[in-house]
Motif scaffolding. Sequence first.
Motif, PDB file in Angstrom:
ATOM      1  N   GLU A  11     -88.733  67.297   3.424  1.00 22.73           N
ATOM      2  CA  GLU A  11     -90.064  67.886   3.280  1.00 22.73           C
ATOM      3  C   GLU A  11     -89.996  69.397   3.140  1.00 22.73           C
ATOM      4  O   GLU A  11     -90.851  70.009   2.509  1.00 22.73           O
ATOM      5  CB  GLU A  11     -90.941  67.502   4.472  1.00 22.73           C
ATOM      6  CG  GLU A  11     -91.349  66.052   4.451  1.00 22.73           C
ATOM      7  CD  GLU A  11     -92.252  65.686   5.615  1.00 22.73           C
ATOM      8  OE1 GLU A  11     -92.806  66.596   6.270  1.00 22.73           O
ATOM      9  OE2 GLU A  11     -92.414  64.488   5.858  1.00 22.73           O
ATOM     10  N   SER A  12     -88.966  70.011   3.706  1.00 18.25           N
ATOM     11  CA  SER A  12     -88.806  71.469   3.616  1.00 18.25           C
ATOM     12  C   SER A  12     -88.127  71.900   2.313  1.00 18.25           C
ATOM     13  O   SER A  12     -87.951  73.090   2.072  1.00 18.25           O
ATOM     14  CB  SER A  12     -88.010  71.983   4.809  1.00 18.25           C
ATOM     15  OG  SER A  12     -86.681  71.490   4.766  1.00 18.25           O
ATOM     16  N   GLY A  13     -87.723  70.929   1.471  1.00 17.75           N
ATOM     17  CA  GLY A  13     -87.110  71.244   0.183  1.00 17.75           C
ATOM     18  C   GLY A  13     -85.603  71.281   0.201  1.00 17.75           C
ATOM     19  O   GLY A  13     -84.972  71.608  -0.808  1.00 17.75           O
ATOM     20  N   GLU A  14     -84.995  70.919   1.323  1.00 14.78           N
ATOM     21  CA  GLU A  14     -83.542  70.926   1.430  1.00 14.78           C
ATOM     22  C   GLU A  14     -82.954  69.685   0.749  1.00 14.78           C
ATOM     23  O   GLU A  14     -83.424  68.572   0.962  1.00 14.78           O
ATOM     24  CB  GLU A  14     -83.147  70.948   2.906  1.00 14.78           C
ATOM     25  CG  GLU A  14     -81.669  71.039   3.135  1.00 14.78           C
ATOM     26  CD  GLU A  14     -81.326  71.118   4.621  1.00 14.78           C
ATOM     27  OE1 GLU A  14     -80.244  71.618   4.937  1.00 14.78           O
ATOM     28  OE2 GLU A  14     -82.133  70.656   5.447  1.00 14.78           O
ATOM     29  N   LEU A  15     -81.906  69.885  -0.051  1.00 22.24           N
ATOM     30  CA  LEU A  15     -81.231  68.782  -0.726  1.00 22.24           C
ATOM     31  C   LEU A  15     -80.653  67.822   0.306  1.00 22.24           C
ATOM     32  O   LEU A  15     -79.946  68.242   1.221  1.00 22.24           O
ATOM     33  CB  LEU A  15     -80.111  69.325  -1.619  1.00 22.24           C
ATOM     34  CG  LEU A  15     -79.275  68.311  -2.378  1.00 22.24           C
ATOM     35  CD1 LEU A  15     -80.127  67.479  -3.331  1.00 22.24           C
ATOM     36  CD2 LEU A  15     -78.159  69.024  -3.147  1.00 22.24           C
ATOM     37  N   GLN A  16     -80.981  66.521   0.181  1.00 22.66           N
ATOM     38  CA  GLN A  16     -80.520  65.526   1.143  1.00 22.66           C
ATOM     39  C   GLN A  16     -79.440  64.607   0.598  1.00 22.66           C
ATOM     40  O   GLN A  16     -78.457  64.348   1.263  1.00 22.66           O
ATOM     41  CB  GLN A  16     -81.688  64.655   1.618  1.00 22.66           C
ATOM     42  CG  GLN A  16     -82.617  65.350   2.555  1.00 22.66           C
ATOM     43  CD  GLN A  16     -83.667  64.391   3.087  1.00 22.66           C
ATOM     44  OE1 GLN A  16     -84.250  63.615   2.350  1.00 22.66           O
ATOM     45  NE2 GLN A  16     -83.892  64.457   4.379  1.00 22.66           N
ATOM     46  N   SER A  17     -79.668  64.047  -0.609  1.00 25.04           N
ATOM     47  CA  SER A  17     -78.723  63.037  -1.089  1.00 25.04           C
ATOM     48  C   SER A  17     -78.789  62.873  -2.594  1.00 25.04           C
ATOM     49  O   SER A  17     -79.721  63.337  -3.243  1.00 25.04           O
ATOM     50  CB  SER A  17     -79.015  61.691  -0.423  1.00 25.04           C
ATOM     51  OG  SER A  17     -80.292  61.225  -0.800  1.00 25.04           O
ATOM     52  N   ASP A  18     -77.765  62.203  -3.111  1.00 30.78           N
ATOM     53  CA  ASP A  18     -77.741  61.733  -4.492  1.00 30.78           C
ATOM     54  C   ASP A  18     -77.882  60.221  -4.450  1.00 30.78           C
ATOM     55  O   ASP A  18     -77.217  59.560  -3.647  1.00 30.78           O
ATOM     56  CB  ASP A  18     -76.414  62.053  -5.184  1.00 30.78           C
ATOM     57  CG  ASP A  18     -76.238  63.531  -5.494  1.00 30.78           C
ATOM     58  OD1 ASP A  18     -77.212  64.304  -5.364  1.00 30.78           O
ATOM     59  OD2 ASP A  18     -75.108  63.922  -5.858  1.00 30.78           O
ATOM     60  N   VAL A  19     -78.749  59.690  -5.301  1.00 30.92           N
ATOM     61  CA  VAL A  19     -78.913  58.244  -5.402  1.00 30.92           C
ATOM     62  C   VAL A  19     -78.796  57.833  -6.865  1.00 30.92           C
ATOM     63  O   VAL A  19     -79.109  58.616  -7.764  1.00 30.92           O
ATOM     64  CB  VAL A  19     -80.267  57.758  -4.815  1.00 30.92           C
ATOM     65  CG1 VAL A  19     -80.375  58.101  -3.353  1.00 30.92           C
ATOM     66  CG2 VAL A  19     -81.430  58.333  -5.574  1.00 30.92           C
ATOM     67  N   LYS A  20     -78.335  56.635  -7.075  1.00 31.67           N
ATOM     68  CA  LYS A  20     -78.213  56.103  -8.431  1.00 31.67           C
ATOM     69  C   LYS A  20     -79.235  54.993  -8.602  1.00 31.67           C
ATOM     70  O   LYS A  20     -79.268  54.039  -7.816  1.00 31.67           O
ATOM     71  CB  LYS A  20     -76.814  55.551  -8.674  1.00 31.67           C
ATOM     72  CG  LYS A  20     -76.644  54.983 -10.070  1.00 31.67           C
ATOM     73  CD  LYS A  20     -75.244  54.453 -10.298  1.00 31.67           C
ATOM     74  CE  LYS A  20     -75.117  53.920 -11.709  1.00 31.67           C
ATOM     75  NZ  LYS A  20     -73.763  53.455 -11.989  1.00 31.67           N
ATOM     76  N   LEU A  21     -80.073  55.112  -9.635  1.00 31.55           N
ATOM     77  CA  LEU A  21     -81.016  54.061  -9.994  1.00 31.55           C
ATOM     78  C   LEU A  21     -80.492  53.363 -11.237  1.00 31.55           C
ATOM     79  O   LEU A  21     -80.052  54.011 -12.181  1.00 31.55           O
ATOM     80  CB  LEU A  21     -82.404  54.639 -10.272  1.00 31.55           C
ATOM     81  CG  LEU A  21     -83.089  55.366  -9.114  1.00 31.55           C
ATOM     82  CD1 LEU A  21     -84.490  55.795  -9.525  1.00 31.55           C
ATOM     83  CD2 LEU A  21     -83.125  54.510  -7.865  1.00 31.55           C
TER      84      LEU A  21
END
Length: 141
Positions: free
Chosen positions: A31-41
């Motif tokens: 919510e604060s804009g910090e990068l959390q993860s990479d996901v593949k769709l």
Amino acid sequence: MNNALLILMLSFFSFVSHTQTVEGIWQTFSESGELQSDVKLYVKNGKLYGKMLKFYNSKANQNDKKCLKCKGERKNQPLVGLTFMNGLSKSGDEWEGDEVLLDPENGKEYDGKIWLINENKLAMRGYLGWLYETQYWKRKQ
């Protein structure tokens, strides 16, 4: 001249429609804009799936994070490589389904909907009854 213009227009529309897909690697943010993860769709047999590829800003080793509160075959499985989005169906410009989004924090599955805002921004919404939360993901370049 008209044939060349027609070919150019068809090529452009083919390119635009090809790039406007939810498939690919997306980055998630707090919510604060910090990068959390990479996901593949990805699409398999006409259904949309998503799996975790990488976590950022984590104190724990990537492979040490497990789905402790998950049920069934996902219980105690590593979060990296885990399929957390299962079998969303295409409906117009959106992908949606019931109990298709797994929250590994609590092991619960939620109804969900995904759609493109533009080529590089995606909205992912999880529902709990009438309540919902929307996250915005950015396509990884």
